[in-house]
Design a protein around this motif. Structure first.
Motif, short mmCIF file in Angstrom:
data_model
loop_
_atom_site.label_atom_id
_atom_site.label_comp_id
_atom_site.label_asym_id
_atom_site.label_seq_id
_atom_site.Cartn_x
_atom_site.Cartn_y
_atom_site.Cartn_z
N CYS A 40 0.86 -1.18 0.00
CA CYS A 40 0.00 0.00 0.00
C CYS A 40 0.90 1.25 0.00
O CYS A 40 2.13 1.14 -0.07
CB CYS A 40 -0.90 -0.01 1.23
SG CYS A 40 0.00 0.10 2.79
N PHE A 42 1.56 3.33 2.47
CA PHE A 42 2.44 3.31 3.65
C PHE A 42 3.60 2.34 3.43
O PHE A 42 4.74 2.66 3.75
CB PHE A 42 1.66 2.87 4.90
CG PHE A 42 0.94 3.97 5.61
CD1 PHE A 42 1.62 5.05 6.12
CD2 PHE A 42 -0.43 3.91 5.79
CE1 PHE A 42 0.97 6.06 6.79
CE2 PHE A 42 -1.10 4.91 6.46
CZ PHE A 42 -0.40 6.00 6.96
N LEU A 86 2.54 5.64 12.65
CA LEU A 86 1.28 6.16 12.11
C LEU A 86 0.42 5.03 11.54
O LEU A 86 -0.79 4.97 11.76
CB LEU A 86 1.56 7.21 11.04
CG LEU A 86 0.36 7.86 10.38
CD1 LEU A 86 -0.48 8.62 11.40
CD2 LEU A 86 0.82 8.79 9.26
N PHE A 87 1.06 4.11 10.83
CA PHE A 87 0.36 2.95 10.27
C PHE A 87 -0.22 2.09 11.40
O PHE A 87 -1.37 1.62 11.32
CB PHE A 87 1.34 2.14 9.43
CG PHE A 87 0.70 1.23 8.41
CD1 PHE A 87 -0.66 1.07 8.30
CD2 PHE A 87 1.51 0.53 7.54
CE1 PHE A 87 -1.22 0.23 7.34
CE2 PHE A 87 0.96 -0.32 6.58
CZ PHE A 87 -0.41 -0.46 6.50
N PHE A 89 -1.12 3.14 14.38
CA PHE A 89 -2.25 3.87 14.93
C PHE A 89 -3.48 3.78 14.02
O PHE A 89 -4.60 3.67 14.49
CB PHE A 89 -1.90 5.34 15.18
CG PHE A 89 -1.05 5.57 16.39
CD1 PHE A 89 -1.09 4.70 17.48
CD2 PHE A 89 -0.18 6.65 16.45
CE1 PHE A 89 -0.30 4.91 18.60
CE2 PHE A 89 0.60 6.87 17.57
CZ PHE A 89 0.53 6.00 18.64
N ALA A 90 -3.25 3.82 12.71
CA ALA A 90 -4.37 3.72 11.76
C ALA A 90 -5.06 2.37 11.86
O ALA A 90 -6.26 2.25 11.66
CB ALA A 90 -3.88 3.97 10.34
N LYS A 91 -4.29 1.33 12.17
CA LYS A 91 -4.85 -0.02 12.26
C LYS A 91 -5.33 -0.35 13.67
O LYS A 91 -5.88 -1.42 13.90
CB LYS A 91 -3.82 -1.06 11.82
CG LYS A 91 -3.47 -0.94 10.35
CD LYS A 91 -4.71 -1.12 9.50
CE LYS A 91 -4.44 -0.88 8.04
NZ LYS A 91 -5.65 -1.04 7.24
N LEU A 93 -7.61 1.41 15.27
CA LEU A 93 -8.98 1.86 15.44
C LEU A 93 -9.93 0.68 15.52
O LEU A 93 -9.73 -0.33 14.83
CB LEU A 93 -9.38 2.76 14.27
CG LEU A 93 -8.62 4.08 14.14
CD1 LEU A 93 -8.99 4.78 12.85
CD2 LEU A 93 -8.91 4.96 15.34
N SER A 96 -11.12 -1.72 12.38
CA SER A 96 -10.17 -1.78 11.25
C SER A 96 -9.49 -3.14 11.24
O SER A 96 -9.23 -3.73 12.29
CB SER A 96 -9.14 -0.66 11.34
OG SER A 96 -8.32 -0.85 12.46
N THR A 99 -3.47 -5.07 8.00
CA THR A 99 -3.07 -5.18 6.61
C THR A 99 -1.94 -6.19 6.48
O THR A 99 -0.97 -6.14 7.23
CB THR A 99 -2.59 -3.82 6.08
OG1 THR A 99 -3.65 -2.88 6.24
CG2 THR A 99 -2.22 -3.90 4.62
N TYR A 109 4.17 -3.63 9.60
CA TYR A 109 4.34 -2.26 10.07
C TYR A 109 4.79 -2.21 11.53
O TYR A 109 5.48 -1.30 11.93
CB TYR A 109 3.08 -1.42 9.84
CG TYR A 109 1.77 -2.12 10.14
CD1 TYR A 109 1.23 -2.11 11.41
CD2 TYR A 109 1.08 -2.79 9.14
CE1 TYR A 109 0.03 -2.74 11.69
CE2 TYR A 109 -0.11 -3.44 9.40
CZ TYR A 109 -0.63 -3.41 10.67
OH TYR A 109 -1.81 -4.05 10.93
N ALA A 179 -3.63 3.87 -1.85
CA ALA A 179 -3.92 3.16 -0.61
C ALA A 179 -4.04 1.66 -0.88
O ALA A 179 -4.05 1.23 -2.03
CB ALA A 179 -5.22 3.69 0.00
#
Length: 196
Positions: A40, A42, A86-87, A89-91, A93, A96, A99, A109, A179
Motif C-alpha cells: 500500500c 504506507f 502512524l500505520f 495507529f491507523a490499524k 482503530l 479496522s 493489513t 508495520y 492506498a
C-alpha cells in the motif's frame, strides 16, 4: 574501557546492517511477488525509508565514512519509524482490519517500527564510534581492498533499490502512491504508460 574502533571494524558493522536491510527488502518482495500482497502507500513509503537507511551506510562504504552519511541513515530511520507508528495507529482503530500477513503474530508495520527505532540507536552509536575511531591505524589500504562478500552485499542492496523503484512505478505509474487494496499493477494492467 576503550571503545575506539578502526574504520575496518566500523565497515564490518555497516555491511552487516546493509545485509539486514537487504533481507527486509527481499522479504517484502517475497510477500509482494510470491504471496501476492501488493504494497500500500504506507508500505511503499516505508520501503523508501529502508532504502534511505541503507544508502547512508552504502555511501560510507563507497566514499569513506562521514558523519553526514549517518545523518542520512538516521533521517531515513526516523521518518520510517514515524510512518510505521502512524500505520500502527491507523490499524488500531476499532473495526479496522490489519493489513498483510502476520509474522510471529505481528504485522509488517509493527516489525518495521521496531527495526527503525533500533536503527536510530544504531546510527547514533555508529556516529559516536566514528568520532572515537582509532585514527592511528592504517586502514586506508584495507578499505580499498573490500572482501568479495562486502561487494556482494553492496551490489545486492543497489539491485534491491532499483527493483523497488521499478516495482513502485509498475504499481502506481506516474501518479501518487495508492492506498491498500490494489489487486494489480496499474502499468501492466492498463498497458499504456503514457495514458493520462
Amino acid at each position: 574501557m576503550d571503545v575506539r574502533l578502526t574504520e575496518t571494524r566500523l565497515g564490518q558493522l555497516e555491511i552487516a546492517a546493509i545485509a539486514g536491510i537487504s533481507f527486509l527488502l527481499v522479504d517484502a518482495f517475497f510477500y509482494q511477488l510470491v504471496l501476492g500482497e501488493l504494497p500500500c502507500a504506507f508500505c511503499n513509503l516505508i520501503r523508501v525509508c529502508l532504502m534511505l537507511l541503507g544508502s547512508g551506510m552504502l555511501l560510507n562504504r563507497v566514499f569513506g565514512i562521514s558523519p553526514w552519511n549517518y545523518v542520512l541513515s538516521g533521517f531515513g530511520a526516523l521518518i520510517g519509524s514515524l510512518l510505521s507508528l502512524l500505520f500502527m495507529f491507523a490499524k488500531a482503530l476499532p473495526g479496522s482490519t490489519p493489513t498483510g500477513s502476520a509474522i510471529f503474530g505481528l504485522h509488517m508495520y509493527t516489525w518495521t517500527f521496531m527495526v527503525f527505532t533500533a536503527a536510530i540507536m544504531f546510527c547514533l552509536v555508529m556516529a559516536v564510534l566514528y568520532a572515537r575511531r582509532d585514527t592511528t591505524a592504517n586502514d586506508s589500504q584495507a578499505s580499498r581492498r573490500r572482501p568479495a562478500m562486502h561487494k556482494l552485499v553492496m551490489v545486492l542492496f543497489v539491485v534491491l533499490v532499483a527493483a523497488n523503484l521499478v516495482s513502485a512505478f509498475l504499481q502506481n505509474g506516474f501518479g501518487h502512491f495508492r492506498a491498500g487494496g490494489q489487486q494489480h499493477y496499474q502499468m501492466l494492467h492498463d498497458g499504456d504508460v503514457m495514458k493520462p
